[in-house]
Design a protein around this motif. Structure first.
Motif, PDB file in Angstrom:
ATOM      1  N   TYR A 158      11.966   1.397   4.780  1.00 61.79           N
ATOM      2  CA  TYR A 158      10.935   1.748   5.490  1.00 61.79           C
ATOM      3  C   TYR A 158      11.042   2.216   6.909  1.00 61.79           C
ATOM      4  CZ  TYR A 158       7.815   1.038   1.452  1.00 61.79           C
ATOM      5  OH  TYR A 158       7.238   1.192   0.121  1.00 61.79           O
ATOM      6  N   PHE A 169      -1.450   9.287   6.771  1.00 62.22           N
ATOM      7  CA  PHE A 169      -1.787   9.983   5.196  1.00 62.22           C
ATOM      8  C   PHE A 169      -3.004  10.997   5.663  1.00 62.22           C
ATOM      9  CE2 PHE A 169      -0.154   6.189   3.424  1.00 62.22           C
ATOM     10  CZ  PHE A 169       0.930   6.878   2.637  1.00 62.22           C
ATOM     11  N   ARG A 220       6.744  18.306  -0.250  1.00 59.16           N
ATOM     12  CA  ARG A 220       5.205  18.270   0.614  1.00 59.16           C
ATOM     13  C   ARG A 220       5.127  19.644   1.248  1.00 59.16           C
ATOM     14  NH1 ARG A 220       6.283  12.943   0.649  1.00 59.16           N
ATOM     15  NH2 ARG A 220       8.532  13.830   0.668  1.00 59.16           N
ATOM     16  N   VAL A 274      -1.781  14.693   6.260  1.00 61.69           N
ATOM     17  CA  VAL A 274      -1.219  15.211   5.031  1.00 61.69           C
ATOM     18  C   VAL A 274      -2.637  16.321   4.794  1.00 61.69           C
ATOM     19  CG1 VAL A 274      -0.754  15.435   2.730  1.00 61.69           C
ATOM     20  CG2 VAL A 274       0.007  13.610   3.928  1.00 61.69           C
ATOM     21  N   LEU A 275      -3.672  15.919   4.690  1.00 66.43           N
ATOM     22  CA  LEU A 275      -4.753  16.956   4.708  1.00 66.43           C
ATOM     23  C   LEU A 275      -4.978  17.970   5.606  1.00 66.43           C
ATOM     24  CD1 LEU A 275      -6.898  17.647   2.845  1.00 66.43           C
ATOM     25  CD2 LEU A 275      -8.625  16.088   3.857  1.00 66.43           C
ATOM     26  N   ASP A 317      -0.210   0.152   6.583  1.00 63.36           N
ATOM     27  CA  ASP A 317      -1.239   0.908   6.121  1.00 63.36           C
ATOM     28  C   ASP A 317      -2.644   0.688   6.393  1.00 63.36           C
ATOM     29  OD1 ASP A 317       1.368   2.083   5.211  1.00 63.36           O
ATOM     30  OD2 ASP A 317       0.824   1.890   3.142  1.00 63.36           O
ATOM     31  N   MET A 351       6.298  12.015   7.047  1.00 68.04           N
ATOM     32  CA  MET A 351       6.311  11.766   5.667  1.00 68.04           C
ATOM     33  C   MET A 351       7.448  12.582   5.028  1.00 68.04           C
ATOM     34  SD  MET A 351       4.073   9.362   5.434  1.00 68.04           S
ATOM     35  CE  MET A 351       3.859   8.969   3.621  1.00 68.04           C
ATOM     36  N   PRO A 352       8.230  11.878   4.107  1.00 71.76           N
ATOM     37  CA  PRO A 352       8.192  10.204   3.807  1.00 71.76           C
ATOM     38  C   PRO A 352       8.579   9.377   4.543  1.00 71.76           C
ATOM     39  CG  PRO A 352      10.058  11.265   2.594  1.00 71.76           C
ATOM     40  CD  PRO A 352       9.627  12.424   3.514  1.00 71.76           C
ATOM     41  N   ARG A 353       7.985   8.286   4.639  1.00 66.58           N
ATOM     42  CA  ARG A 353       8.132   7.162   5.643  1.00 66.58           C
ATOM     43  C   ARG A 353       9.283   6.215   5.278  1.00 66.58           C
ATOM     44  NH1 ARG A 353       3.953   3.003   4.648  1.00 66.58           N
ATOM     45  NH2 ARG A 353       3.116   3.482   2.864  1.00 66.58           N
ATOM     46  N   LYS A 354       9.804   6.481   4.052  1.00 68.27           N
ATOM     47  CA  LYS A 354      10.941   5.631   3.603  1.00 68.27           C
ATOM     48  C   LYS A 354      12.068   6.287   3.164  1.00 68.27           C
ATOM     49  CE  LYS A 354      11.896   2.180   0.225  1.00 68.27           C
ATOM     50  NZ  LYS A 354      11.549   1.866  -1.093  1.00 68.27           N
ATOM     51  N   ASP A 355      13.320   5.981   3.788  1.00 64.75           N
ATOM     52  CA  ASP A 355      14.622   6.674   3.353  1.00 64.75           C
ATOM     53  C   ASP A 355      15.536   5.781   2.730  1.00 64.75           C
ATOM     54  OD1 ASP A 355      15.703   4.996   5.289  1.00 64.75           O
ATOM     55  OD2 ASP A 355      15.937   6.465   6.850  1.00 64.75           O
TER      56      ASP A 355
END
Lengths: 310, 310, 310
Positions: free
Chosen positions: C274, C289, C55, C292-293, C281, C266-270
């Motif tokens: 989750y 999300f 990322r 990110v932008l 979402d 993020m990532p929101r899962k390890d």
């Protein structure tokens, strides 16, 4: 030679005029940091690193982008390993369709020649096993010239594992073209091999093989050294015997000439320790970081020349 | 179809008109080596390779740069492994903010569809496990057309592991759109699966399933083969049984038609040996290196089309 | 501060005015997708990732290319491992000759400072061990501002392993500059360390340390959380004790304020599961999300500013 379309495989292919032509093209680019020329905007460089190398790869990629070109490639042997079964010749026959010039590193001697023999785009040898590293030798020669004014007349010591090290071998080929005095300092078992000794003898350049750097440290103008490459020793006991040799610090450099310089292709620290200790960094003689920027400049010249744009 | 904003997931989504449209856009770029167009200068391609692939990745990256675009991505499963726990859908939802189009390879069937379902930027399937490899099929079709003048009327053999190989499967989908005669040559246990056989039957194209390539080698116009993908066999004894089958050299190609051609997505050598031996390379029929350059051209077209610039 | 030539090492170096200046430069770029500016065309960014990160690396590389600049670097610790023996300072002294700005990630705390101390080009800290991640904090602050209109006046919860997590630590430094109420929600053993608590106390910002998020979930405006970084725990039993804490789904988010938002780098899962479940979402509060932008935008601003082009 006319470089357009040519591969750069061995330093032994370069005449003195060729070397000086590379220097003059390098000079012509002016300031290269915070700058971009567009002379290679129509070209793509592929960097194929079958052996990892941060320095040489990033240097080529920076050079290509400073000239406006694109870059593709792989940096990592694990990616190459995926196509392990593929012969190098096939990889080249494929990649020449993606790129206009290829810079490669490989763990096998003569790999660059093997690639050049089948390629219709120029191959730039970024190190092929224990064989050669001609773009490094060109940047080394250029650094010597820039730092000392000229190469002719200098007393230059090449120090370390002259048998296994492509940097030292390629530089020896290059120095033969100048009127220098060479001191080849190595363990007796790790002297320069016949393939380099023959042209060296033919060139008429003065040279002396010795083991103890202390004998000449006070008279030389340039000292060039590199690491002991454990992975290339067939007999590891030989590596163990010499691995701590030829390491330099303020003490071991006492008594050098006032305008003496010491060079190293970097990294100057291996798993055993420093070859050139940090206490040398602030001395005037330390020119190993200057070599790095010169490397970009030399590779810019080579890329432009083999692509016919200089 | 209007390609703008569309993902390229399956060759089965392409009508004959679509395929021919891709060809004509490909042709429109003119000479692509030593050249750069600027039509995609405002765009970034992300290459997400969850499985390593030198060829497909470099081909996409070359294509994007030939059109003036930027490239980001990862080449190496070890980098992807870092986010192993992250669902593919999340990776896509993140990366679509960094890039305007995504080319991906993944070891799972249907991964490209899963990605396309959540992505607001086009996904280009660069191979999803044993499922499909549509951009390869398009370049294969293009190569056949270019080499033979037209695809209609040809007798074409798809040879090898038709069950596990995405290249062969995607090409079969594509060939259904033309008036060809298909020879599906594989071990009996490794025939084309129902999902491809159904549209093949519906298309009305003549096809014949057989095991021994020698039965038809003298009548076919095109032979296409690929490796046996050990990693995809659940039953390794099946792999061991057939791994040496369908390997071609000058001898096994004796008696082919004068204008016969043989194609391969490369590499044409696996850990067991050559599928197509080097003694074939200099024959007129060897067109597998031509495929590679065609691949850049096809991917240039696809990138430009899905981004709405052609 | 005047950002030209400066390294971005710690969020604690940013005044409120600095933060707002970054925001306003970020805003000035207009639409950033499907777009390229040319203001950094003369510059090269090196991304040196001694720890893998898809990322952050892709975000920097996208930002640089959106501004017309070139990118070189390594993505993979295996490449860095090759030069393992080389001190970070040497790597920087070398790479500053290839690039005009360096973005780096490293597994050691203070690595970015160590790099900045020897570099003549700006260093952008993309995460240094358990220490800091200032560019992430800036994009987090920017996202809060954009989503909520302003940062002042908000009640903000930082939730999770406040001891080991650079994202939470850097964000805490940044939030001190605003008139907010901070809820520091963590296991008792994993509270914010003194180095962040001291400036937090000095800032006069209201804060409260607590363990149970349920106490305040109904009153907060923003919740920010991140994973439990197993690799940074000296005492793994502590990790095992808390690894399942602070995981959010529609149920645990019941009763939040109407305009509440939840953020995650993020990532929101390890590997355990989750932290924020997919059933969140589609809720209005899910803004992870969007972050990110915003990250590309913020990094565009930082690159342009340290290079003196904004």
């Amino acid at each position: 030679m006319n470089f357009k379309g040519k591969s750069i495989v061995s330093m032994n292919d370069f005449s003195r005029e060729d070397i000086e032509h590379v220097f003059s093209v390098s000079e012509s680019f002016g300031e290269i940091q915070r700058a971009r020329l567009d002379i290679l905007r129509n070209y793509i460089l592929a960097t194929l690193f079958f052996e990892p190398s941060t320095r040489t790869r990033l240097s080529f990629e920076s050079a290509m982008q400073r000239l406006g070109g694109g870059v593709i490639g792989f940096a990592d042997p694990s990616v190459a390993r995926a196509g392990e079964a593929e012969p190098l010749e096939d990889t080249i026959r494929v990649v020449q369709n993606y790129a206009d010039v290829i810079a490669m590193r490989h763990n096998e001697a003569e790999a660059a020649k093997k690639a050049a023999d089948v390629s219709r785009v120029p191959i730039l040898n970024g190190g092929d096993g224990p064989n050669e590293h001609p773009t490094q030798a060109l940047l080394d020669l250029y650094t010597i010239k820039k730092e000392k004014g000229q190469i002719d007349g200098l007393k230059i010591a090449l120090v370390g594992d002259l048998f296994h090290l492509r940097t030292l071998r390629s530089l020896a080929y290059g120095l033969c073209r100048f009127d220098v005095q060479l001191f080849l300092v190595s363990p007796p078992e790790l002297r320069l091999n016949e393939d380099v000794m023959v042209p060296l003898k033919q060139s008429g350049v003065f040279y002396k093989e010795l083991t103890d750097i202390r004998e000449i440290i006070g008279q030389i103008d340039v000292l060039y050294t590199d690491y002991f490459p454990k992975g290339r020793f067939k007999d590891l006991s030989l590596y163990e015997k010499y691995k701590m040799e030829y390491r330099f610090n303020r003490d071991t450099l006492k008594g050098v000439k006032e305008d003496f310089i010491i060079l190293h292709p970097m990294p100057r620290k291996d798993s055993v320790g420093y070859q050139i200790y940090p206490d040398v960094d602030s001395l005037h003689c330390a020119r190993y970081f200057e070599q790095v920027l010169n490397g970009v400049r030399i590779r810019m010249a080579l890329l432009a020349m083999v692509l016919g744009e200089r």
